[in-house]
Design a protein around this motif. Structure first.
Motif, PDB file in Angstrom:
ATOM      1  N   LYS A 140      24.954  20.664  23.231  1.00  0.00           N
ATOM      2  CA  LYS A 140      24.365  20.784  24.584  1.00  0.00           C
ATOM      3  C   LYS A 140      23.734  19.462  24.999  1.00  0.00           C
ATOM      4  N   GLY A 165      21.261  20.092  16.344  1.00  0.00           N
ATOM      5  CA  GLY A 165      21.596  19.257  17.492  1.00  0.00           C
ATOM      6  C   GLY A 165      21.100  17.833  17.326  1.00  0.00           C
ATOM      7  N   SER A 166      19.808  17.622  17.616  1.00  0.00           N
ATOM      8  CA  SER A 166      19.284  16.260  17.687  1.00  0.00           C
ATOM      9  C   SER A 166      19.428  15.486  16.375  1.00  0.00           C
ATOM     10  N   ARG A 224      18.229  14.407  22.705  1.00  0.00           N
ATOM     11  CA  ARG A 224      18.901  14.798  23.957  1.00  0.00           C
ATOM     12  C   ARG A 224      18.251  14.076  25.125  1.00  0.00           C
ATOM     13  N   ARG A 228      22.138  25.686  13.001  1.00  0.00           N
ATOM     14  CA  ARG A 228      22.456  25.133  14.329  1.00  0.00           C
ATOM     15  C   ARG A 228      21.691  23.821  14.503  1.00  0.00           C
ATOM     16  N   MET A 252      17.351  25.034  12.441  1.00  0.00           N
ATOM     17  CA  MET A 252      17.705  23.981  13.397  1.00  0.00           C
ATOM     18  C   MET A 252      17.316  22.627  12.761  1.00  0.00           C
ATOM     19  N   SER A 253      17.334  21.545  13.554  1.00  0.00           N
ATOM     20  CA  SER A 253      17.095  20.206  12.987  1.00  0.00           C
ATOM     21  C   SER A 253      15.847  20.142  12.109  1.00  0.00           C
TER      22      SER A 253
END
Ligand SMILES: *Cc1c(COP(=O)(O)O)cnc(C)c1O
Length: 220
Positions: A35, A212-213, A219, A210, A194-195
């Motif tokens: 995302k 992301g960063s 982001r 999950r 998460m991260s």
């Protein structure tokens, strides 16, 4: 670090956490949360061999993935953000997994689409383990009833559970709760971590983390 180094570093940390928990590293799937990331970073992740991605919004996911999808038959897209019922048809056309089934109306809509002959993605129920009013997800005490509604009334097959712990709580409490709920209801998939907290989710049996960063960089 460039994206290659970030992916290598996260894979190594997942492996170390699995070894410490006496788990097979293959039993944990890394969902790269793309995302808000640029197409350049997404293309770099694909070039590294990453095939499982998470997106929060249907429209953004279409923009990110419509062009890539035909070239990567083994791509697996997970919806990890809230789904409005009026976007459900678009979502099931794009995603392989919807992790955010969280209310009766959405269950009814998905069931209608299935009855109309459409193929449903794999479904996970989001649980609001911290019982936060601003967060979506089924409350832990309502989960049994909701699962019964999904399976018995709507004929949906539920594969597992997902949670997003409150920012100020020790995440392990929430991972332990989600694992306990999954066991009670014979569900095998656990999307948690998460991260900042995936290493705490692995000992509790996370099958999907999950991230992301920590993979793509901050982001925008
Ligand atoms: C954004 C997001 C993630 C990834 O968060 P990071 O902290 O960047 O790893 C994971 N799960 C959900 C539901 C998200 O919305």
């Amino acid at each position: 670090m460039d994206i290659h180094e970030r992916f290598a570093a996260i894979s190594a940390r997942i492996k170390t956490a699995c070894e410490a928990a006496h788990r097979d590293p293959q039993s944990v799937t890394l969902i790269a949360v793309s995302k808000v990331q640029s197409d350049e970073r997404i293309a770099a992740a694909l070039a590294l061999g990453q095939r499982v991605f998470g997106e929060n919004r249907v429209q953004e996911a279409q923009a990110h993935w419509a062009a890539h999808r035909p070239f990567y038959k083994d791509l697996r897209l997970h919806l990890i953000g809230p789904l409005q019922s009026n976007k459900a048809a678009d979502a099931i056309a794009l995603f392989d997994v919807i992790e955010t089934l969280d209310r009766p109306k959405l269950a009814a809509t998905l069931s209608q689409l299935a009855k109309a002959g459409l193929r449903l993605p794999q479904l996970l129920v989001q649980v609001n383990t911290g019982e936060e009013s601003q967060k979506s997800g089924v409350l832990p005490q309502d989960l049994g009833e909701f699962l019964h509604l999904c399976t018995h009334e709507h004929g949906l097959s539920i594969a597992g559970l997902m949670c997003i712990p409150p920012v100020d709580d020790p995440p392990a409490l929430h991972f332990a709760l989600l694992a306990k709920l999954a066991k009670r209801h014979n569900l095998t998939r656990l999307s948690m971590g998460m991260s900042d907290d995936f290493e705490a989710a692995i000992p509790f049996g996370a099958t999907h983390v999950r991230i992301g960063s920590a993979l793509f960089g901050a982001r925008a």
